[in-house]
Motif scaffolding. Sequence first.
Motif, mmCIF file in Angstrom:
data_model
loop_
_atom_site.group_PDB
_atom_site.id
_atom_site.type_symbol
_atom_site.label_atom_id
_atom_site.label_comp_id
_atom_site.label_asym_id
_atom_site.label_seq_id
_atom_site.Cartn_x
_atom_site.Cartn_y
_atom_site.Cartn_z
ATOM 1 N N ARG A 35 0.917 -1.050 -0.217
ATOM 2 C CA ARG A 35 0.150 0.071 0.007
ATOM 3 C C ARG A 35 1.025 1.206 0.003
ATOM 4 N N ARG A 36 1.726 1.130 0.699
ATOM 5 C CA ARG A 36 2.610 2.443 0.866
ATOM 6 C C ARG A 36 3.727 2.532 -0.377
ATOM 7 N N LEU A 37 4.061 1.377 -1.170
ATOM 8 C CA LEU A 37 4.606 1.678 -2.505
ATOM 9 C C LEU A 37 3.674 2.223 -3.464
ATOM 10 N N SER A 42 -5.116 -0.210 -2.184
ATOM 11 C CA SER A 42 -5.420 -1.431 -1.342
ATOM 12 C C SER A 42 -5.441 -2.624 -2.052
ATOM 13 N N LEU A 43 -5.022 -3.656 -1.395
ATOM 14 C CA LEU A 43 -4.716 -5.136 -2.288
ATOM 15 C C LEU A 43 -5.900 -5.730 -1.885
ATOM 16 N N GLU A 126 -2.115 -2.990 -12.418
ATOM 17 C CA GLU A 126 -1.944 -1.732 -11.646
ATOM 18 C C GLU A 126 -1.043 -1.234 -10.630
ATOM 19 N N PHE A 127 -0.309 -2.401 -10.093
ATOM 20 C CA PHE A 127 0.559 -1.961 -9.054
ATOM 21 C C PHE A 127 1.838 -1.608 -9.693
ATOM 22 N N PRO A 128 2.369 -1.992 -10.726
ATOM 23 C CA PRO A 128 3.586 -1.695 -11.355
ATOM 24 C C PRO A 128 3.175 0.007 -11.721
ATOM 25 N N THR A 129 2.326 0.298 -12.273
ATOM 26 C CA THR A 129 1.955 1.696 -12.742
ATOM 27 C C THR A 129 2.120 2.539 -11.503
ATOM 28 N N ALA A 130 1.346 2.115 -10.103
ATOM 29 C CA ALA A 130 1.247 2.953 -9.112
ATOM 30 C C ALA A 130 2.481 3.083 -8.436
ATOM 31 N N ILE A 131 3.541 2.070 -8.310
ATOM 32 C CA ILE A 131 4.792 2.114 -7.908
ATOM 33 C C ILE A 131 5.457 3.119 -8.635
ATOM 34 N N GLU A 132 5.396 3.097 -10.186
ATOM 35 C CA GLU A 132 6.307 4.212 -10.925
ATOM 36 C C GLU A 132 5.949 5.515 -10.740
ATOM 37 N N GLN A 133 4.573 5.704 -10.442
ATOM 38 C CA GLN A 133 3.995 7.070 -10.091
ATOM 39 C C GLN A 133 4.695 7.558 -8.768
#
Length: 155
Positions: A35-37, A42-43, A126-133
């Motif tokens: 969630r922080r990353l 949310s997972l 969606e996770f890699p995209t959110a992490i990259e942002q």
Amino acid sequence: MRPVTSTKQPPSTPSSTTPQLPKSTSSTVFAACARRLTGGKSLDDFFGAVRNCGVNIQQDPAVRRWVDAVIAHLRKSLDEAGYARRKAAQKSDKLRKEWSELLDKDSDKGREWKEDIAALKREASEFPTAIEQDEEFRAVRRAQTKLGEDLENGT
């Protein structure tokens, strides 16, 4: 009858320096890190999609047979010396073909499975995209790049 509760800790191995966390605690910590990353994503939807795929594996005989065959193939590849060179390529091709059939949109085979796998892929992407942002993650990535360049240049 009262439930049996134990206060015993599992024996620690001499090479282990990190105490083992209970599954509920470790999954909570993992979820918090993710969630922080991802800037607060949310997972829950991801785990819901995983759960739906698990239900499909249990209830759809075609999907269940395929998953069982993949697990058996992986076990043989790891356990039997020479299996990977002898039969793995043939078995892998067969499993890939069956996977394609399970995901074929024109086939009724594994219909629910296809929808749930699509949802899982969507959630996972969606996770890699959110992490990259995430700005902090970008700063770490820039620092790694700069360190690599400095090491390469000898500075």
